[in-house]
Design a protein around this motif. Structure first.
Motif, PDB file in Angstrom:
ATOM      1  N   MET A  46     -22.615  18.331  28.563  1.00 38.33           N
ATOM      2  CA  MET A  46     -23.829  17.980  27.830  1.00 38.33           C
ATOM      3  C   MET A  46     -24.872  17.462  28.808  1.00 38.33           C
ATOM      4  O   MET A  46     -24.532  16.792  29.776  1.00 38.33           O
ATOM      5  N   VAL A  65     -18.925  10.188  30.766  1.00 40.95           N
ATOM      6  CA  VAL A  65     -20.261  10.020  30.207  1.00 40.95           C
ATOM      7  C   VAL A  65     -21.045   9.228  31.248  1.00 40.95           C
ATOM      8  O   VAL A  65     -20.649   8.123  31.625  1.00 40.95           O
ATOM      9  N   VAL A  72     -18.531   6.211  31.890  1.00 44.31           N
ATOM     10  CA  VAL A  72     -17.452   5.900  30.957  1.00 44.31           C
ATOM     11  C   VAL A  72     -16.552   7.128  30.882  1.00 44.31           C
ATOM     12  O   VAL A  72     -17.022   8.239  30.647  1.00 44.31           O
ATOM     13  N   LEU A  74     -13.672   9.403  29.190  1.00 46.87           N
ATOM     14  CA  LEU A  74     -13.050   9.663  27.885  1.00 46.87           C
ATOM     15  C   LEU A  74     -11.810  10.532  28.078  1.00 46.87           C
ATOM     16  O   LEU A  74     -11.814  11.468  28.887  1.00 46.87           O
ATOM     17  N   PHE A  80     -17.103  13.016  21.327  1.00 44.56           N
ATOM     18  CA  PHE A  80     -18.421  12.669  21.879  1.00 44.56           C
ATOM     19  C   PHE A  80     -19.433  13.707  21.399  1.00 44.56           C
ATOM     20  O   PHE A  80     -19.059  14.763  20.866  1.00 44.56           O
ATOM     21  N   GLU A  82     -21.616  12.919  19.104  1.00 44.64           N
ATOM     22  CA  GLU A  82     -21.909  12.583  17.707  1.00 44.64           C
ATOM     23  C   GLU A  82     -23.294  11.953  17.554  1.00 44.64           C
ATOM     24  O   GLU A  82     -23.904  12.052  16.483  1.00 44.64           O
ATOM     25  N   MET A  83     -23.805  11.323  18.643  1.00 40.84           N
ATOM     26  CA  MET A  83     -25.029  10.529  18.494  1.00 40.84           C
ATOM     27  C   MET A  83     -26.257  11.394  18.194  1.00 40.84           C
ATOM     28  O   MET A  83     -27.035  11.078  17.297  1.00 40.84           O
ATOM     29  N   ALA A  84     -26.397  12.480  18.934  1.00 36.84           N
ATOM     30  CA  ALA A  84     -27.563  13.352  18.710  1.00 36.84           C
ATOM     31  C   ALA A  84     -27.494  14.014  17.325  1.00 36.84           C
ATOM     32  O   ALA A  84     -28.529  14.273  16.706  1.00 36.84           O
ATOM     33  N   THR A  92     -28.039  11.562  24.513  1.00 41.53           N
ATOM     34  CA  THR A  92     -28.393  10.288  25.129  1.00 41.53           C
ATOM     35  C   THR A  92     -27.855  10.157  26.557  1.00 41.53           C
ATOM     36  O   THR A  92     -28.196   9.210  27.258  1.00 41.53           O
ATOM     37  N   ALA A  93     -26.989  11.073  26.983  1.00 41.17           N
ATOM     38  CA  ALA A  93     -26.387  10.969  28.313  1.00 41.17           C
ATOM     39  C   ALA A  93     -25.891  12.334  28.768  1.00 41.17           C
ATOM     40  O   ALA A  93     -25.665  13.227  27.943  1.00 41.17           O
ATOM     41  N   ARG A 132     -21.348   2.442  20.456  1.00 38.85           N
ATOM     42  CA  ARG A 132     -21.747   2.988  21.755  1.00 38.85           C
ATOM     43  C   ARG A 132     -23.194   2.668  22.073  1.00 38.85           C
ATOM     44  O   ARG A 132     -23.516   2.273  23.191  1.00 38.85           O
ATOM     45  N   MET A 135     -23.483  -0.944  22.984  1.00 39.85           N
ATOM     46  CA  MET A 135     -22.984  -1.165  24.349  1.00 39.85           C
ATOM     47  C   MET A 135     -24.024  -0.724  25.382  1.00 39.85           C
ATOM     48  O   MET A 135     -24.286  -1.429  26.355  1.00 39.85           O
TER      49      MET A 135
END
Ligand code: CMP
Length: 139
Positions: A46, A65, A72, A74, A80, A82-84, A92-93, A132, A135
């Protein structure tokens, strides 16, 4: 044959605790929605700023990440991307494969359709996204 299938499902549930949030019928449905994908060590999975195409479940290997505060790692069982999807915004990263990786990808439209029908699942994924981003805001 049926027994073999049951074992496979059981294994998936053990690898991805998130699976336990939905009933047996919906687990079957999720399996049909998942698109298998793989990556080589060093490959970018990503890119920060891209539009989110899906949510990734890591079934083998490891990813990093890359955040401003550090990396980080995993491991299998993690998810992962999921945020977008939840925000409707951008990645985001950067996420980089640090080993040979296999993923199960839930594409954006399938994610939206499926989580709309499974509030407990959506809540669990949202909770992780919230932790996340909390954090990341602190670091
Ligand atoms: P997304 O923003 O779609 O793409 C990058 C992903 O990295 C993000 O979703 C999360 O799944 C993951 N991510 C972001 N911050 C962290 C963090 N602090 N710990 C673990 N994973 C994270």
């Amino acid at each position: 044959r049926e027994r073999q299938h049951q074992l496979e499902m059981q294994q998936l549930i053990e690898t991805f605790p998130l699976f336990a949030k939905v009933d047996e019928h919906s687990q079957e449905e999720l399996l049909l929605l998942f698109r298998p994908k793989s990556a080589l060590p060093g490959e970018r999975v990503m890119r920060k700023g891209d539009r989110g195409d899906g949510m990734y479940f890591l079934s083998s290997g490891a990813v990093e990440v890359r955040l401003p505060s550090g990396a980080v790692r995993l491991e299998p069982g993690a998810f992962f991307g999921e945020m977008a999807l939840l925000s409707g915004g951008r990645r985001t990263a950067d996420v980089i494969a640090i080993d040979f990786c296999q993923f199960l990808v839930l594409e954006r439209r399938d994610f939206n359709m499926f989580t709309a029908r499974h509030p407990a699942l959506r809540a669990a994924v949202s909770e992780m996204a919230r932790e996340r981003s909390h954090m990341n805001a602190l670091n």
